[in-house]
Design a protein around this motif. Structure first.
Motif, PDB file in Angstrom:
ATOM      1  N   GLN A  69      24.736 168.864  26.456  1.00  0.00           N
ATOM      2  CA  GLN A  69      25.322 168.769  25.124  1.00  0.00           C
ATOM      3  C   GLN A  69      24.713 169.789  24.165  1.00  0.00           C
ATOM      4  OE1 GLN A  69      27.939 166.642  24.724  1.00  0.00           O
ATOM      5  NE2 GLN A  69      27.573 166.357  26.900  1.00  0.00           N
ATOM      6  N   GLU A  70      23.677 170.450  24.626  1.00  0.00           N
ATOM      7  CA  GLU A  70      22.943 171.420  23.812  1.00  0.00           C
ATOM      8  C   GLU A  70      22.448 170.790  22.514  1.00  0.00           C
ATOM      9  OE1 GLU A  70      25.161 175.069  23.486  1.00  0.00           O
ATOM     10  OE2 GLU A  70      25.250 175.300  25.662  1.00  0.00           O
ATOM     11  N   PHE A  71      21.966 169.553  22.631  1.00  0.00           N
ATOM     12  CA  PHE A  71      21.340 168.889  21.482  1.00  0.00           C
ATOM     13  C   PHE A  71      20.098 169.677  21.093  1.00  0.00           C
ATOM     14  CE2 PHE A  71      22.886 164.322  22.642  1.00  0.00           C
ATOM     15  CZ  PHE A  71      24.147 164.625  22.147  1.00  0.00           C
ATOM     16  N   PRO A  72      19.751 169.677  19.829  1.00  0.00           N
ATOM     17  CA  PRO A  72      18.544 170.392  19.403  1.00  0.00           C
ATOM     18  C   PRO A  72      17.251 169.679  19.804  1.00  0.00           C
ATOM     19  CG  PRO A  72      19.591 169.324  17.526  1.00  0.00           C
ATOM     20  CD  PRO A  72      20.501 169.127  18.695  1.00  0.00           C
ATOM     21  N   VAL A  73      17.324 168.460  20.318  1.00  0.00           N
ATOM     22  CA  VAL A  73      16.121 167.716  20.693  1.00  0.00           C
ATOM     23  C   VAL A  73      15.455 168.367  21.909  1.00  0.00           C
ATOM     24  CG1 VAL A  73      17.355 166.049  22.152  1.00  0.00           C
ATOM     25  CG2 VAL A  73      15.191 165.409  21.159  1.00  0.00           C
ATOM     26  N   GLN A  74      14.129 168.448  21.845  1.00  0.00           N
ATOM     27  CA  GLN A  74      13.327 168.958  22.956  1.00  0.00           C
ATOM     28  C   GLN A  74      12.815 167.764  23.764  1.00  0.00           C
ATOM     29  OE1 GLN A  74      12.936 172.422  23.472  1.00  0.00           O
ATOM     30  NE2 GLN A  74      14.524 172.351  21.907  1.00  0.00           N
ATOM     31  N   VAL A  75      12.618 167.969  25.062  1.00  0.00           N
ATOM     32  CA  VAL A  75      12.188 166.898  25.952  1.00  0.00           C
ATOM     33  C   VAL A  75      10.729 167.122  26.361  1.00  0.00           C
ATOM     34  CG1 VAL A  75      12.580 165.780  28.188  1.00  0.00           C
ATOM     35  CG2 VAL A  75      14.531 166.551  26.808  1.00  0.00           C
ATOM     36  N   ALA A  76       9.932 166.059  26.250  1.00  0.00           N
ATOM     37  CA  ALA A  76       8.558 166.059  26.731  1.00  0.00           C
ATOM     38  C   ALA A  76       8.444 165.020  27.833  1.00  0.00           C
ATOM     39  CB  ALA A  76       7.589 165.736  25.598  1.00  0.00           C
ATOM     40  N   VAL A  77       7.614 165.312  28.831  1.00  0.00           N
ATOM     41  CA  VAL A  77       7.395 164.370  29.933  1.00  0.00           C
ATOM     42  C   VAL A  77       5.896 164.219  30.186  1.00  0.00           C
ATOM     43  CG1 VAL A  77       9.642 164.804  31.023  1.00  0.00           C
ATOM     44  CG2 VAL A  77       7.665 166.181  31.681  1.00  0.00           C
ATOM     45  N   PRO A  78       5.489 163.073  30.767  1.00  0.00           N
ATOM     46  CA  PRO A  78       4.060 162.815  30.981  1.00  0.00           C
ATOM     47  C   PRO A  78       3.519 163.417  32.271  1.00  0.00           C
ATOM     48  CG  PRO A  78       5.323 160.923  31.672  1.00  0.00           C
ATOM     49  CD  PRO A  78       6.323 161.921  31.121  1.00  0.00           C
TER      50      PRO A  78
END
Length: 190
Positions: A69-78
């Motif tokens: 969706q090309e959302f501006p949210v960035q993803v972080a993972v543990p």
């Protein structure tokens, strides 16, 4: 019920699910998450990567949806640290290299670190949750320690393939409660 009893029961229940059932429920979790939360308004979303051998919700469906969706949210993972008790968090992009940890869970290699104070929301793994937002995980305390380091403004959202149980009898003050839990059939607010 007690945490130990719930942990055993819910692990057995989850392990009995077929791959098709996990996939269908994971699709519904993704749909509910995006219907009930304004994900596109977040700058950083923390998402656990699934332990597929435990039949955890397939969070790749959420991650790939965000990217598509090309959302501006960035993803972080543990990433579990060598001390075996703490997590650090890293930026995940479509180009991030991954390597499986000792539990068979993929973790990013060489990605930039993301600090807990940067996170707008955390999708929390769990085996069970009660109607007050107390959760049962695998019993190592990774997420309780991590969530305690996040700002009060960070949304704590559980992802569960099952609905909440009425009550976890041995919840204690060190347990960090969830604010919401997404299930395949509804979103619970606590």
């Amino acid at each position: 019920m007690l945490k130990a009893d719930l942990r055993r029961e819910m692990l057995a229940r989850r392990r009995s699910l077929s791959a098709t059932a996990v996939e269908e429920r994971s699709d519904k979790l993704r749909e509910k998450l995006f219907e009930h939360f304004e994900v596109r308004r977040w700058k950083w979303l923390h998402v656990f990567l699934p332990a597929t051998h435990q039949n955890e919700p397939d969070t790749w469906k959420i991650i790939r949806w965000i990217w598509a969706q090309e959302f501006p949210v960035q993803v972080a993972v543990p990433v579990v640290q060598p001390d075996g008790v703490s997590l650090r968090h890293y930026h995940l992009t479509p180009a991030t290299q991954l390597a499986n940890n000792r539990w068979g869970i993929p973790e990013p290699v060489g990605a930039p670190e993301v600090l807990p104070h940067q996170l707008d929301a955390v999708l929390v793994p769990l085996l069970a949750v009660d109607e007050a937002g107390h959760r049962v995980g695998y019993g190592k305390g990774f997420y309780d320690r991590f969530l305690a380091d996040c700002p009060q403004t960070t949304r704590r959202i559980g992802l569960s393939l099952e609905p909440p149980v009425l009550r976890i009898d041995d919840a204690w003050p060190g347990d960090v409660r969830l604010q919401a839990c997404v299930t395949p059939t509804q979103v619970w607010q606590f």
